[in-house]
Structure formats: structure tokens, C-alpha cells
Design an enzyme around this catalytic site. Structure first.
Site, short mmCIF file in Angstrom:
data_model
loop_
_atom_site.label_atom_id
_atom_site.label_comp_id
_atom_site.label_asym_id
_atom_site.label_seq_id
_atom_site.Cartn_x
_atom_site.Cartn_y
_atom_site.Cartn_z
N ASP A 1 15.28 32.30 -32.47
CA ASP A 1 14.31 32.95 -31.71
C ASP A 1 13.01 33.40 -32.75
O ASP A 1 13.29 33.27 -33.80
CB ASP A 1 14.89 34.07 -31.16
CG ASP A 1 15.49 35.22 -32.20
OD1 ASP A 1 15.10 35.16 -33.26
OD2 ASP A 1 16.05 36.09 -31.73
N SER A 2 11.86 33.96 -32.16
CA SER A 2 10.85 34.07 -32.88
C SER A 2 10.79 35.28 -33.76
O SER A 2 9.87 35.47 -34.63
CB SER A 2 9.58 34.19 -31.93
OG SER A 2 9.41 35.21 -31.05
N GLY A 3 11.54 36.44 -33.34
CA GLY A 3 11.77 37.53 -33.81
C GLY A 3 10.92 38.71 -33.03
O GLY A 3 11.04 39.95 -33.45
N GLY A 4 10.31 38.22 -32.08
CA GLY A 4 9.41 39.17 -31.20
C GLY A 4 10.55 40.27 -30.57
O GLY A 4 9.58 41.42 -30.55
N PHE A 5 11.31 39.81 -30.05
CA PHE A 5 12.37 40.86 -29.53
C PHE A 5 12.70 41.95 -30.09
O PHE A 5 12.97 43.07 -30.05
CB PHE A 5 13.38 39.88 -28.60
CG PHE A 5 14.35 41.03 -27.99
CD1 PHE A 5 14.07 41.67 -26.71
CD2 PHE A 5 15.64 41.38 -28.43
CE1 PHE A 5 15.10 42.65 -26.21
CE2 PHE A 5 16.61 42.22 -28.10
CZ PHE A 5 16.36 42.78 -26.78
N ASP B 1 6.12 36.07 -29.53
CA ASP B 1 5.77 36.80 -28.19
C ASP B 1 5.85 38.17 -28.38
O ASP B 1 6.55 38.98 -29.40
CB ASP B 1 6.39 36.27 -26.84
CG ASP B 1 7.88 36.87 -27.18
OD1 ASP B 1 8.51 36.72 -28.21
OD2 ASP B 1 8.35 37.09 -25.99
N GLN C 1 6.08 35.69 -20.34
CA GLN C 1 6.03 37.26 -20.03
C GLN C 1 5.51 37.51 -18.90
O GLN C 1 5.14 36.88 -17.80
CB GLN C 1 5.84 37.79 -21.33
CG GLN C 1 6.42 37.55 -22.58
CD GLN C 1 7.66 38.27 -22.63
OE1 GLN C 1 7.86 39.14 -21.71
NE2 GLN C 1 8.59 38.24 -23.66
N GLY D 1 11.71 38.84 -21.84
CA GLY D 1 11.42 40.08 -21.01
C GLY D 1 12.22 40.41 -19.76
O GLY D 1 11.88 41.32 -19.15
N ASP E 1 21.53 32.38 -23.35
CA ASP E 1 22.36 32.97 -24.64
C ASP E 1 22.73 34.41 -24.40
O ASP E 1 21.95 35.08 -23.66
CB ASP E 1 21.61 32.90 -26.00
CG ASP E 1 20.25 33.98 -25.80
OD1 ASP E 1 20.53 34.90 -26.34
OD2 ASP E 1 19.47 33.59 -25.25
N CYS F 1 43.84 29.35 -18.60
CA CYS F 1 42.98 29.26 -19.80
C CYS F 1 43.79 28.33 -20.81
O CYS F 1 44.62 28.71 -21.08
CB CYS F 1 42.46 30.62 -20.45
SG CYS F 1 41.36 30.45 -21.78
N CYS G 1 42.45 28.21 -24.03
CA CYS G 1 42.06 28.27 -25.41
C CYS G 1 43.39 28.63 -26.39
O CYS G 1 44.48 28.83 -25.71
CB CYS G 1 41.12 29.50 -25.55
SG CYS G 1 42.04 31.39 -25.38
N CYS H 1 45.09 32.03 -25.51
CA CYS H 1 45.91 32.10 -24.45
C CYS H 1 47.14 31.22 -24.39
O CYS H 1 48.31 31.51 -23.94
CB CYS H 1 45.31 31.62 -23.05
SG CYS H 1 44.08 33.07 -22.69
N HIS I 1 38.81 33.64 -27.29
CA HIS I 1 39.15 33.25 -25.89
C HIS I 1 37.83 33.83 -24.98
O HIS I 1 37.46 32.84 -24.21
CB HIS I 1 40.16 34.53 -25.33
CG HIS I 1 40.19 34.49 -23.94
ND1 HIS I 1 40.80 33.68 -23.16
CD2 HIS I 1 39.42 35.72 -23.27
CE1 HIS I 1 40.53 34.03 -21.86
NE2 HIS I 1 39.84 35.11 -21.74
#
Length: 365
Positions: free
Chosen positions: A89-93, A143, A184, A211, A261, A299, A301, A304, A330
Site C-alpha cells: 500500500d502507499s502509506g496514505g491510510f 492518496d 476516494q 476510504g 485484504d 475444514c 486445515c 482442524c 485455521h
């Protein structure tokens, strides 16, 4: 980068996103490796649970250990020993969420580090320089993440700044790194559409909606999800940032989004909440002390297949590290298998029935 849509069921779609480090099958969920590590998971374990791509955080890696250190190691792939695609990510958040004393200017943001209080500056040029040094397959344009709530006037100015910064990022982008733009516009539909139109004209490699899930009511978030996907190019990957509850992912896939994500699967695992096909299980609760059944019999995994609810309850209550690791294995498997089932349902033209049946069994978290 090469993106192809392979099948559509209504607006829901499957596809393949070929990047320099590997190919993704969409819709895809990206486990979050904030500081170059998905919490409690090794790269080998990530592959075993089905991860195709991970997300790392530009802001955090810039502060620790620094992009120069990572570049000296041969880039992020070599530094963390992950051989699949990476998105940064850009770091903006993070500047928005972790630095309340930030000062936003036309050229970027001056902020204080949340780790030691030192002063830093990141703008679009700096963000692209950092992401270039990290060497991820996909970089995000810098952003301003508009806070909720924000006035119409503030949101409009924020949008205009995001578009200006996107243009600068695009000029600074270098191959083979693919650059995604971030739409945005807050909760205002006309501003969201304006942002999407401006960014479409710039012809980015992919498009994200940012956003959202920043404090607004869920019904507003779902409204934005519902109309935004169709405003993004059909032949480019569409990424809904930071949205990760399973029911929200289903709504977004239905609208036409391809990439997701969220920290939910790893964060809830650390707090003892496990996700199953029949809803959540608070494994720390005493009712599971003598429950010698698998966490989720449906499941596949490692957790489990090998351990009981009783043992997981014991590990969590005893604060054993293994408990967090097994919980995380899990939850991530659950999410990635969930995406696999979504892709299969779309390919078989039964997404709507899958969504209905899945939600009827799942009680949500």
C-alpha cells in the site's frame, strides 16, 4: 501485468492476474503482512493454506527497518523469503490512522512516527520511491484517506488532492511494478463517481476503492460497494481495500470486485475467535474445555485435521504461542478456501445460490 476475465455470473467474475512473481486467481484474498510478516505465519505455511499474494505496508516498512535495508537485501521478496506476488500500500491510510498530528500540504503529508515521535514527510514521489525500493509487484498510488465523517467541501478538496497525487505517482512509476489508483470521495456518490472518472482517464494498471470501512455505517459501505465496481474499467483488476468480513466480501464479489485484504482473520485468531462454516467460535470460552471434537469438521486445515476444540481452548487459556499459530492457520485457511468456493460457484453459474446458502449457515462475526 496481464489481467483477463475468464467467466462472469452476473457482475461476479473470475479471472487471472499474471504478475512478475506469479499468477493470481480472482476473486482473491490477500493476507496482510504489515511489517513483512503475516502474523504467526511462515511463508511456507502461507503457501500451505493457499495464499497466492500478500500485502505489506509501505508506512511501517519505511519506519522499520527502512527501505534502504530492504533494498540492500535484494528487495522485499528476498528479505522476507516470499516467492509469490506482493502488493504494497502507499502509506496514505497509515498516515491518516496512526498520525493524528499530521499536516497535509499540496506536496504530501508531514507526520510524527507512532513509534518514536520523530517527524517525517511522505508525498507521492516519496511513496513511489519507497515502494520502488521495496520491489513489490503491485504498488498503490499515494492518496489521502478521507476521514468519516467529513463535510462535502473537505471531501472534494481531498479528492482533488488524491487525483493530483495519482498523476505524480503515475509519472514516477517504473516497470515491471504495476501501479493501482485509489478512488476516494467519502460517502458522497457524485464525488466517488468524479474520482473514478478522473482516474480512469489516467489509465492505471488497476483500480482500488479506498476510504471505506473507516467508521461509516455498514449500510453506507454496502451502498458504495454496490455502485462503484461498475464505474471501474472492466478489463482491469478491481480492488476493495480493507474490507474483509465474509458477508462483505460476498456483496463485493456480487458487485464485481476482484481483490480484497483485511486483518480480520489474523487479528481475531490472536483474540481467540475462530471462523467456521457455521459462524464464529470463541475458543477461549469454558464450554470448549472438554469438547474433544474438531473445531470445524468440514475444514481441511492442519489445525482442524489434528487438534480438538479442547486443546485449542487449553492453549489459548494457557497463553501458549502455539495456540495463536494454530488459530491463525485455521482462520487464513478458512478465508482462502472461502475464496476458492466463490470462484467455483461463479465458474458454475451458481454464485447467487451459493451466497444465499452460505449466509444461511454462517451467523457472521
Amino acid at each position: 501485468m496481464n489481467f483477463t476475465v475468464s467467466h462472469k455470473d452476473g457482475s461476479a467474475r473470475t479471472g487471472r492476474l499474471a504478475l512478475s512473481s506469479g499468477t493470481l486467481h480472482t476473486p482473491v484474498f490477500m493476507p496482510v503482512g504489515t511489517m513483512g510478516a503475516v502474523k504467526a505465519m511462515s511463508p511456507r505455511e502461507l503457501r500451505e493454506v493457499g495464499a497466492e499474494i500478500i500485502l505489506c505496508n509501505t508506512y511501517h516498512l519505511y519506519l522499520r527497518p527502512g527501505e534502504d535495508t530492504i533494498a540492500e537485501a535484494g528487495g522485499l521478496h528476498e528479505f522476507i523469503r516470499w516467492d509469490g506476488p506482493i502488493l504494497t500500500d502507499s502509506g496514505g491510510f497509515q498516515v491518516y490512522s496512526l498520525s493524528p498530528l499530521r499536516k497535509i500540504g499540496q506536496d504530501g503529508v508531514t507526520f510524527k512516527s507512532h513509534t518514536d515521535g520523530s517527524t517525517h514527510f511522505i508525498g507521492p514521489r516519496e511513496s513511489m520511491r519507497i515502494q520502488r525500493a521495496l520491489g513489490a509487484d503491485i504498488a498503490m498510488a499515494f492518496d489521502e484517506c478521507t476521514p468519516y465523517p467529513s463535510s462535502y467541501e473537505y471531501t472534494l478538496k481531498s479528492l482533488e488532492l488524491t487525483t493530483k497525487w495519482a498523476e505524480i505517482c503515475l509519472r514516477a512509476a517504473t516497470k515491471p511494478q504495476t501501479l493501482f489508483a485509489i478512488v476516494q470521495g467519502g460517502v458522497y456518490k457524485d464525488l466517488r463517481l468524479q474520482s473514478a472518472a478522473q482516474l480512469r482517464d489516467l489509465n492505471f494498471g488497476g483500480y482500488a476503492v479506498g476510504g471505506v470501512s473507516v467508521g461509516e455505517p455498514k449500510e453506507i459501505m454496502h451502498e458504495i460497494i454496490g455502485y462503484m465496481a461498475s464505474e471501474l474499467p472492466d478489463d482491469k483488476p478491481r480492488y476493495l481495500m480493507g474490507v474483509g468480513f465474509p458477508e462483505d466480501i460476498l456483496a463485493a464479489v456480487e458487485a464485481g470486485f476482484d481483490m480484497f485484504d483485511c486483518v480480520i482473520p489474523t487479528r481475531t485468531a490472536r483474540h481467540g475467535t475462530l471462523l467456521t462454516t457455521h459462524g464464529r467460535v470463541a475458543i477461549r470460552n469454558s464450554q470448549f474445555r472438554r469438547d474433544h471434537t474438531p473445531l470445524d469438521p468440514e475444514c481441511g486445515c492442519y489445525t482442524c485435521r489434528n487438534f480438538t476444540r479442547s486443546y485449542l481452548n487449553h492453549l489459548f487459556r494457557a497463553r501458549e504461542i502455539l495456540g495463536i499459530r494454530l488459530n491463525t492457520i485455521h482462520n487464513l485457511y478458512f478465508y482462502l478456501d472461502f475464496m476458492k468456493k466463490i470462484r467455483a460457484a461463479i465458474e458454475q453459474d451458481r454464485f447467487n445460490s451459493f451466497k444465499k446458502d452460505w449466509l444461511s449457515e454462517y451467523r457472521g462475526i
